[in-house]
Design a protein around this motif. Structure first.
Motif, mmCIF file in Angstrom:
data_model
loop_
_atom_site.group_PDB
_atom_site.id
_atom_site.type_symbol
_atom_site.label_atom_id
_atom_site.label_comp_id
_atom_site.label_asym_id
_atom_site.label_seq_id
_atom_site.Cartn_x
_atom_site.Cartn_y
_atom_site.Cartn_z
ATOM 1 N N PHE A 222 -13.489 3.112 32.492
ATOM 2 C CA PHE A 222 -13.840 3.252 31.084
ATOM 3 C C PHE A 222 -12.568 3.461 30.284
ATOM 4 C CE2 PHE A 222 -17.426 4.430 33.665
ATOM 5 C CZ PHE A 222 -18.476 3.744 33.066
ATOM 6 N N ARG A 223 -12.707 3.459 28.983
ATOM 7 C CA ARG A 223 -11.519 3.489 28.145
ATOM 8 C C ARG A 223 -10.695 4.749 28.362
ATOM 9 N NH1 ARG A 223 -7.732 0.392 27.054
ATOM 10 N NH2 ARG A 223 -6.688 0.712 25.040
ATOM 11 N N ASN A 224 -11.331 5.879 28.705
ATOM 12 C CA ASN A 224 -10.561 7.113 28.910
ATOM 13 C C ASN A 224 -9.639 7.025 30.120
ATOM 14 O OD1 ASN A 224 -12.148 8.424 31.302
ATOM 15 N ND2 ASN A 224 -13.738 7.924 29.827
ATOM 16 N N GLY A 225 -9.826 6.016 30.972
ATOM 17 C CA GLY A 225 -8.894 5.758 32.058
ATOM 18 C C GLY A 225 -7.953 4.613 31.748
ATOM 19 N N ASP A 226 -8.522 3.520 31.236
ATOM 20 C CA ASP A 226 -7.715 2.328 30.976
ATOM 21 C C ASP A 226 -6.643 2.566 29.911
ATOM 22 O OD1 ASP A 226 -9.299 0.993 32.798
ATOM 23 O OD2 ASP A 226 -10.616 0.108 31.274
ATOM 24 N N ILE A 227 -6.894 3.508 29.019
ATOM 25 C CA ILE A 227 -5.967 3.726 27.908
ATOM 26 C C ILE A 227 -4.599 4.221 28.382
ATOM 27 C CG2 ILE A 227 -6.421 6.184 27.383
ATOM 28 C CD1 ILE A 227 -6.802 5.219 24.422
ATOM 29 N N TRP A 228 -4.533 4.724 29.624
ATOM 30 C CA TRP A 228 -3.278 5.255 30.156
ATOM 31 C C TRP A 228 -2.437 4.210 30.892
ATOM 32 C CZ3 TRP A 228 -2.053 9.885 28.462
ATOM 33 C CH2 TRP A 228 -3.062 10.795 28.123
ATOM 34 N N LEU A 229 -2.999 3.061 31.177
ATOM 35 C CA LEU A 229 -2.306 2.093 32.031
ATOM 36 C C LEU A 229 -0.944 1.691 31.468
ATOM 37 C CD1 LEU A 229 -5.335 -0.170 33.035
ATOM 38 C CD2 LEU A 229 -4.096 1.440 34.503
ATOM 39 N N LYS A 230 -0.900 1.414 30.170
ATOM 40 C CA LYS A 230 0.362 0.985 29.541
ATOM 41 C C LYS A 230 1.426 2.061 29.652
ATOM 42 C CE LYS A 230 0.644 0.984 25.036
ATOM 43 N NZ LYS A 230 0.475 0.645 23.592
ATOM 44 N N GLY A 231 1.049 3.312 29.444
ATOM 45 C CA GLY A 231 2.013 4.404 29.486
ATOM 46 C C GLY A 231 2.567 4.651 30.874
ATOM 47 N N PHE A 232 1.703 4.602 31.882
ATOM 48 C CA PHE A 232 2.190 4.796 33.247
ATOM 49 C C PHE A 232 3.099 3.648 33.666
ATOM 50 C CE2 PHE A 232 -1.257 7.947 33.799
ATOM 51 C CZ PHE A 232 -0.536 8.947 34.432
ATOM 52 N N ASP A 233 2.749 2.458 33.267
ATOM 53 C CA ASP A 233 3.608 1.307 33.588
ATOM 54 C C ASP A 233 4.991 1.471 32.953
ATOM 55 O OD1 ASP A 233 3.904 -1.512 34.641
ATOM 56 O OD2 ASP A 233 4.244 -1.875 32.509
ATOM 57 N N ALA A 234 5.026 2.036 31.764
ATOM 58 C CA ALA A 234 6.296 2.200 31.054
ATOM 59 C C ALA A 234 7.225 3.182 31.759
ATOM 60 C CB ALA A 234 6.033 2.672 29.618
ATOM 61 N N VAL A 235 6.667 4.175 32.447
ATOM 62 C CA VAL A 235 7.531 5.143 33.143
ATOM 63 C C VAL A 235 7.667 4.810 34.629
ATOM 64 C CG1 VAL A 235 6.956 6.986 31.513
ATOM 65 C CG2 VAL A 235 5.652 6.779 33.642
ATOM 66 N N GLY A 236 7.160 3.665 35.047
ATOM 67 C CA GLY A 236 7.369 3.201 36.416
ATOM 68 C C GLY A 236 6.421 3.793 37.436
ATOM 69 N N ILE A 237 5.208 4.122 37.011
ATOM 70 C CA ILE A 237 4.206 4.650 37.941
ATOM 71 C C ILE A 237 3.030 3.688 38.008
ATOM 72 C CG2 ILE A 237 2.591 6.536 38.423
ATOM 73 C CD1 ILE A 237 4.473 8.441 37.054
ATOM 74 N N PRO A 238 2.934 2.880 39.056
ATOM 75 C CA PRO A 238 1.789 1.986 39.190
ATOM 76 C C PRO A 238 0.528 2.780 39.540
ATOM 77 C CG PRO A 238 3.181 1.847 41.137
ATOM 78 C CD PRO A 238 3.896 2.734 40.166
ATOM 79 N N LEU A 239 -0.588 2.432 38.941
ATOM 80 C CA LEU A 239 -1.873 3.057 39.220
ATOM 81 C C LEU A 239 -2.763 2.096 39.995
ATOM 82 C CD1 LEU A 239 -2.710 4.715 35.765
ATOM 83 C CD2 LEU A 239 -1.718 5.814 37.765
ATOM 84 N N VAL A 240 -3.606 2.654 40.861
ATOM 85 C CA VAL A 240 -4.597 1.854 41.586
ATOM 86 C C VAL A 240 -5.939 2.566 41.482
ATOM 87 C CG1 VAL A 240 -2.839 1.027 43.201
ATOM 88 C CG2 VAL A 240 -4.248 2.998 43.825
ATOM 89 N N PRO A 241 -7.044 1.865 41.763
ATOM 90 C CA PRO A 241 -8.355 2.531 41.712
ATOM 91 C C PRO A 241 -8.397 3.737 42.646
ATOM 92 C CG PRO A 241 -8.634 0.152 41.828
ATOM 93 C CD PRO A 241 -7.174 0.421 42.068
ATOM 94 N N ALA A 242 -8.942 4.836 42.157
ATOM 95 C CA ALA A 242 -9.019 6.056 42.969
ATOM 96 C C ALA A 242 -10.135 5.937 43.996
ATOM 97 C CB ALA A 242 -9.265 7.264 42.076
ATOM 98 N N PRO A 243 -9.877 6.298 45.266
ATOM 99 C CA PRO A 243 -10.948 6.334 46.255
ATOM 100 C C PRO A 243 -11.789 7.595 46.054
ATOM 101 C CG PRO A 243 -8.898 7.078 47.254
ATOM 102 C CD PRO A 243 -8.573 6.700 45.832
#
Length: 522
Positions: free
Chosen positions: A156-177
């Motif tokens: 949902f948007r409360n998760g997706d909204i962070w993707l750009k910021g984490f990418d900018a600081v070099g932290i790749p995100l993946v789906p949480a198990p």
């Protein structure tokens, strides 16, 4: 009053005790589980903050002290199912480095086993109770294993909204198990994404013990005995074997349950309390305590919370109390200059009214009300869990005060060391960078008291009675038919949520117990 002798009596019907009960009952053993609270059913798990308090403990039997007292009510569970009735069901693994802390970094303790010893049981647990996620995506950080049986949860948007910021600081995100159903699994429905997991899931989409291992154990003949509070582990006159459990029933009548094997699977602070209170002339320091380590090396994760307000609607009422995304990118022990320890990064979780208020605990009255109105549509958060190193000073001892059954209360002393505080601060600082890069309108760190999350240690595993309480399966070094299960046997904690590892170690230990049954009972 004495009950008929059984093969095994298990103290605690939560995550670890339920696994042992299932494995042993299926192996034909006569199993009794004792739990101090009620026998909750799914229909009892009402989606309400007030009603949800019923499945969480309050007050005695643990006194909390130290610079950073351990949170108790939110971390424990009251009743059959334990804390896993209302857990967030985040299912990350420990990584190989966690098992080699002393060897690789000269700190803490090494585990007597490796990641490879536990990995097959991670896969087995996922198949048994259901895990949703993307195993292949995680394998950029960990060894390969089986795919998860279900695809990742919705985002949902409360998760997706962070993707750009984490990418900018070099932290790749993946789906949480997570131990939740993204699709129907074994007759249990898929998640509704209404975010009430923390008070229990009444539809059964959350893999709590009542509908997984305990359900299987009961079908195989195990007896679950609620309202049964254990006070002592009993031994033979020679002190060479345990013979059963002393406990008090719902009417506060003293009972004895004899058993060939005793398993302590209560909360990490309760297991050492029982061992210490079971001292005899043959075991004057408590059972299994020749090393003097029972109750020591207690650990907690610290949590760096970052909150942010965005212009757009973040859909923050949707999702789960678990997280949508996670990353091990900051897991190497020296990821942040000048600090030591792993960090486990998570993003995207549903919030409730209490979260809206707690996210700004500096506001009161009209200012708080105005903030909460805005936050209800525009707030989102990230959490980074940080590792603490085990120390002798963080400990559980018996207090002079006693509970209603005459058993000494436990005194749990916990303080974070300088490494932990430095790591917490570094994670907060990075969280603000992520929020700014994500386009947040406002962003702030949740400072004040350092939050504690998950209690581990107190009955650690190791290679001998000189350096630990139990072996890698949870068997006492000193008394062969006394076993301990749960996060208390972890000798280090890593930074990732411990529940998946609790289940995996319990499955490994239970299978070992079943295969060695003859030698345990002779």
């Amino acid at each position: 009053m004495a009950n008929e002798k059984v093969d095994i009596v298990i103290i605690g019907a939560g995550a670890s005790g339920s696994v042992y009960a299932s494995v042993l009952a299926k192996a034909g053993k006569k199993v009794v589980l004792l739990d101090s609270g009620p026998d909750w059913q799914l229909a009892d798990l009402i989606s309400s903050e007030i009603w949800g308090r019923r499945v969480k403990p309050a007050g005695a039997p643990i006194l909390l002290e130290g610079k950073n007292p351990m949170a108790y009510a939110a971390q424990g569970g009251w009743g059959v199912g334990g804390a896993a009735l209302h857990y967030f069901a985040n299912f990350p693994r420990l990584l190989p480095t966690d098992f080699r802390m002393k060897s690789e970094h000269g700190r803490g303790n090494d585990w007597p086993i490796s990641y490879e010893d536990v990995a097959p049981f991670y896969d087995k647990v996922a198949r048994e109770i259901g895990v949703s996620g993307d195993a292949k995506a995680e394998e950029k950080w960990r060894p390969a294993g089986e795919p998860y049986p279900m695809p990742p949860m919705k985002t949902f948007r409360n998760g997706d909204i962070w993707l750009k910021g984490f990418d900018a600081v070099g932290i790749p995100l993946v789906p949480a198990p997570v131990g939740m159903n993204s699709v129907e699994f074994k007759g249990r429905p898929a998640c509704l994404y209404d975010g009430w997991c923390h008070v229990g899931c009444p539809i059964g989409a959350l893999a709590n013990p009542q509908i997984t291992y305990l359900g299987e154990a009961r079908k195989a003949g195990a007896e679950v005995r609620p309202w049964s509070t254990a006070t002592r582990v009993l031994t033979n006159p020679a002190g060479t074997r345990v013979t059963g459990i002393e406990y008090y029933d719902e009417k506060h009548q003293k009972q004895t349950q004899e058993a060939s094997v005793v398993l302590l699977a209560a909360w990490s602070a309760q297991n050492p309390r029982l061992l210490l209170n079971s001292a005899t002339d043959k075991h004057p320091k408590g059972l299994g305590n020749a090393s003097g380590l029972v109750g020591h090396y207690m650990m907690s994760h610290h949590v760096a919370n970052t909150w942010a307000m965005f212009d757009e609607d973040t859909q923050n009422h949707m999702g789960t109390i678990a997280v949508q995304y996670m990353s091990y990118e900051r897991y190497p022990k020296t990821s942040h200059p000048g600090t030591f320890g792993s960090s486990f990064v998570t993003a995207g979780f549903a919030v409730k009214t209490s979260d809206l208020a707690n996210s700004r605990n500096d506001l009161f009255g009209p200012e708080l009300a105005d903030y909460m109105k805005r936050a209800a549509r525009h707030l989102a958060g990230i959490k980074t869990f940080g590792e603490e190193q085990p120390t002798m000073e963080n400990r559980l001892e018996l207090a002079s005060e006693k509970d209603e059954f005459g058993m000494p209360l436990g005194r749990l002393t916990h303080s974070f060391d300088q490494d932990a505080v430095a790591l917490w601060n570094a994670n907060l600082e990075e969280g603000l960078k992520v929020a700014k890069a994500s386009g947040a309108k406002e962003a702030w760190s949740a400072r004040g008291a350092i939050p504690t999350s998950h209690l581990l240690g107190g009955t650690i595993m190791g290679t001998s009675a000189e350096n630990s309480v139990v072996d890698s399966y949870g068997q006492s070094h000193e008394i062969p038919n006394l076993w301990v299960a749960g996060p208390g046997i972890f000798p280090t904690e890593g930074a990732s949520n411990p529940t998946f590892t609790i289940f995996a170690l319990s499955q490994r230990g239970a299978e070992r117990m079943a295969s060695q049954w003859g030698s345990l009972t002779n």
